[in-house]
Design a protein around this motif. Structure first.
Motif, mmCIF file in Angstrom:
data_model
loop_
_atom_site.group_PDB
_atom_site.id
_atom_site.type_symbol
_atom_site.label_atom_id
_atom_site.label_comp_id
_atom_site.label_asym_id
_atom_site.label_seq_id
_atom_site.Cartn_x
_atom_site.Cartn_y
_atom_site.Cartn_z
ATOM 1 N N LYS A 82 42.933 35.581 53.022
ATOM 2 C CA LYS A 82 43.893 35.512 53.546
ATOM 3 C C LYS A 82 45.155 35.328 52.484
ATOM 4 C CE LYS A 82 42.612 34.957 58.227
ATOM 5 N NZ LYS A 82 42.706 34.020 59.479
ATOM 6 N N SER A 83 45.035 34.074 51.816
ATOM 7 C CA SER A 83 45.564 33.480 50.788
ATOM 8 C C SER A 83 45.720 34.174 49.313
ATOM 9 C CB SER A 83 45.335 31.994 50.528
ATOM 10 O OG SER A 83 45.564 31.410 51.798
ATOM 11 N N TYR A 84 44.595 34.550 48.846
ATOM 12 C CA TYR A 84 44.239 34.931 47.501
ATOM 13 C C TYR A 84 44.069 36.349 47.665
ATOM 14 C CZ TYR A 84 44.535 30.029 46.718
ATOM 15 O OH TYR A 84 44.805 28.827 46.744
ATOM 16 N N GLY A 85 43.655 37.210 48.664
ATOM 17 C CA GLY A 85 43.465 38.692 48.715
ATOM 18 C C GLY A 85 42.095 39.172 48.220
ATOM 19 N N LEU A 86 41.195 38.374 48.261
ATOM 20 C CA LEU A 86 39.990 38.537 47.862
ATOM 21 C C LEU A 86 39.075 39.585 48.717
ATOM 22 C CD1 LEU A 86 38.422 35.283 46.171
ATOM 23 C CD2 LEU A 86 39.799 37.295 44.864
ATOM 24 N N PRO A 87 38.188 40.478 48.179
ATOM 25 C CA PRO A 87 37.406 40.850 49.342
ATOM 26 C C PRO A 87 36.429 40.249 49.990
ATOM 27 C CG PRO A 87 37.491 42.224 47.059
ATOM 28 C CD PRO A 87 37.910 40.869 46.794
ATOM 29 N N ASN A 88 36.003 40.588 51.101
ATOM 30 C CA ASN A 88 35.299 39.708 52.270
ATOM 31 C C ASN A 88 33.748 39.409 51.232
ATOM 32 O OD1 ASN A 88 34.597 38.711 54.617
ATOM 33 N ND2 ASN A 88 32.948 39.795 54.428
ATOM 34 N N ASP A 89 33.060 40.188 50.662
ATOM 35 C CA ASP A 89 31.878 39.749 49.843
ATOM 36 C C ASP A 89 32.046 38.969 48.925
ATOM 37 O OD1 ASP A 89 33.082 41.834 48.448
ATOM 38 O OD2 ASP A 89 31.067 42.842 47.967
ATOM 39 N N ILE A 90 33.169 39.091 47.972
ATOM 40 C CA ILE A 90 33.701 38.233 46.822
ATOM 41 C C ILE A 90 34.006 36.847 47.184
ATOM 42 C CG2 ILE A 90 34.858 37.864 44.897
ATOM 43 C CD1 ILE A 90 32.979 40.150 44.460
ATOM 44 N N ALA A 91 34.812 36.816 48.437
ATOM 45 C CA ALA A 91 35.289 35.667 48.998
ATOM 46 C C ALA A 91 34.014 34.772 49.433
ATOM 47 C CB ALA A 91 35.966 35.929 50.219
ATOM 48 N N LEU A 92 33.161 35.414 49.993
ATOM 49 C CA LEU A 92 32.098 34.600 50.587
ATOM 50 C C LEU A 92 31.321 34.231 49.755
ATOM 51 C CD1 LEU A 92 30.519 33.581 53.320
ATOM 52 C CD2 LEU A 92 29.340 35.869 53.291
ATOM 53 N N GLN A 93 31.034 34.886 48.420
ATOM 54 C CA GLN A 93 30.019 34.373 47.429
ATOM 55 C C GLN A 93 30.894 33.206 46.590
ATOM 56 O OE1 GLN A 93 29.473 38.114 45.288
ATOM 57 N NE2 GLN A 93 28.642 39.040 46.782
ATOM 58 N N TYR A 94 32.004 33.164 46.507
ATOM 59 C CA TYR A 94 32.904 32.404 45.919
ATOM 60 C C TYR A 94 33.036 31.039 47.014
ATOM 61 C CZ TYR A 94 36.759 30.535 43.052
ATOM 62 O OH TYR A 94 37.693 29.766 42.262
ATOM 63 N N ALA A 95 33.093 31.394 48.141
ATOM 64 C CA ALA A 95 33.079 30.138 49.070
ATOM 65 C C ALA A 95 31.858 29.247 48.848
ATOM 66 C CB ALA A 95 33.109 30.675 50.469
ATOM 67 N N ARG A 96 30.527 29.981 48.602
ATOM 68 C CA ARG A 96 29.282 29.400 48.358
ATOM 69 C C ARG A 96 29.427 28.600 47.206
ATOM 70 N NH1 ARG A 96 26.779 34.408 49.586
ATOM 71 N NH2 ARG A 96 25.820 34.569 51.848
ATOM 72 N N VAL A 97 29.770 29.070 46.049
ATOM 73 C CA VAL A 97 30.214 28.171 45.032
ATOM 74 C C VAL A 97 30.961 26.880 45.121
ATOM 75 C CG1 VAL A 97 30.914 28.245 42.421
ATOM 76 C CG2 VAL A 97 29.747 30.238 43.570
ATOM 77 N N LEU A 98 32.055 27.036 45.806
ATOM 78 C CA LEU A 98 33.214 26.258 45.840
ATOM 79 C C LEU A 98 32.609 24.934 46.921
ATOM 80 C CD1 LEU A 98 36.516 28.217 46.466
ATOM 81 C CD2 LEU A 98 35.851 26.802 44.445
#
Length: 244
Positions: free
Chosen positions: A212-228
């Motif tokens: 919602k805030s940064y406009g990332l695709p869902n799959d990329i956002a979920l992978q980045y969320a795992r890293v964060l």
């Protein structure tokens, strides 16, 4: 590459170009402003379509090997980059694809080229552009100083399933992913934003913020969320999480 190096490169990207005041960031205008890059969007992008475009414009240097669909592609020659995007992809995917290819241009082409010219002088441009082979002395000096000589090496090799098997390509893709994310959703800014959310957020809740805030695709956002959300981010690469 270390996180600090990725952050430094992302910060350097915005030094000479207008920094978008809002997210999601549109990188198309910034890359054309600050770098010798042309962005092209082709419908139903395939490797053969990229080669056809390059051939039509007198840029092609090799023939298509195994045709396959693409989300994006980078070609670079004579100091100029051409980024191709798949016009049928949704906006969020094109946003990340563009950032990923910009990262490739910076990491795999622009920085090595600048280092070589700074070390050897303008005479080395003929080597970088493929107009002549490097001398023995140039090869030796480049090797000793870790200066890359020669043409831009493509990173398109994949097996029949479209999977990269080369360690060099996997590492290059990992670094491009990380720089792309730092350009679109800087880690420190994201972490500050997440502090305003309740503690112990789920991966999907973190991903929703990234979407919602940064406009990332869902799959990329979920992978980045795992890293964060990982406790030891620096010990795990972004690509390590793919497929988990």
């Amino acid at each position: 590459m270390k996180n600090q190096e990725i952050e430094a490169l992302a910060n350097a990207y915005w030094v000479d170009v207008p920094t978008p005041s809002n997210y999601p960031r549109n990188l198309e205008h910034s890359v054309c402003w600050g770098h010798a890059v042309t962005v092209l969007t082709l419908a139903d992008l395939k490797l053969s379509a990229v080669h056809s475009w390059l051939a039509d414009h007198g840029i092609l240097r090799d023939s298509v090997r195994r045709d396959r669909p693409l989300r994006a592609c980078l070609a670079a020659i004579n100091g100029q980059g051409f980024i191709f995007l798949n016009g049928t992809d949704p906006e969020d995917q094109r946003r990340f694809s563009l950032a990923h290819e910009i990262a490739h241009f910076i990491l795999e082409y622009e920085l090595p080229r600048k280092r070589a010219i700074a070390f050897f002088g303008d005479s080395i441009i003929e080597v970088l552009d493929g107009d002549r082979q490097p001398t023995v002395e140039e090869r030796l000096a480049g090797s000793l100083r870790s200066v890359t000589l020669g043409n831009f090496d493509h990173l398109m090799d994949r097996d029949a399933d479209g999977v990269a098997r080369s360690i060099r390509i996997i590492e290059a893709e990992d670094n491009a992913d990380r720089l792309a994310l730092e350009l679109l959703a800087p880690r420190k800014e994201v972490m500050l934003k997440l502090k305003s959310h309740r503690k112990n957020s789920t991966l999907q809740e973190i991903a929703d913020v990234l979407i919602k805030s940064y406009g990332l695709p869902n799959d990329i956002a979920l992978q980045y969320a795992r890293v964060l959300s990982a406790k030891q981010v620096q010990q795990r690469s972004f690509r390590d999480w793919i497929g988990k």
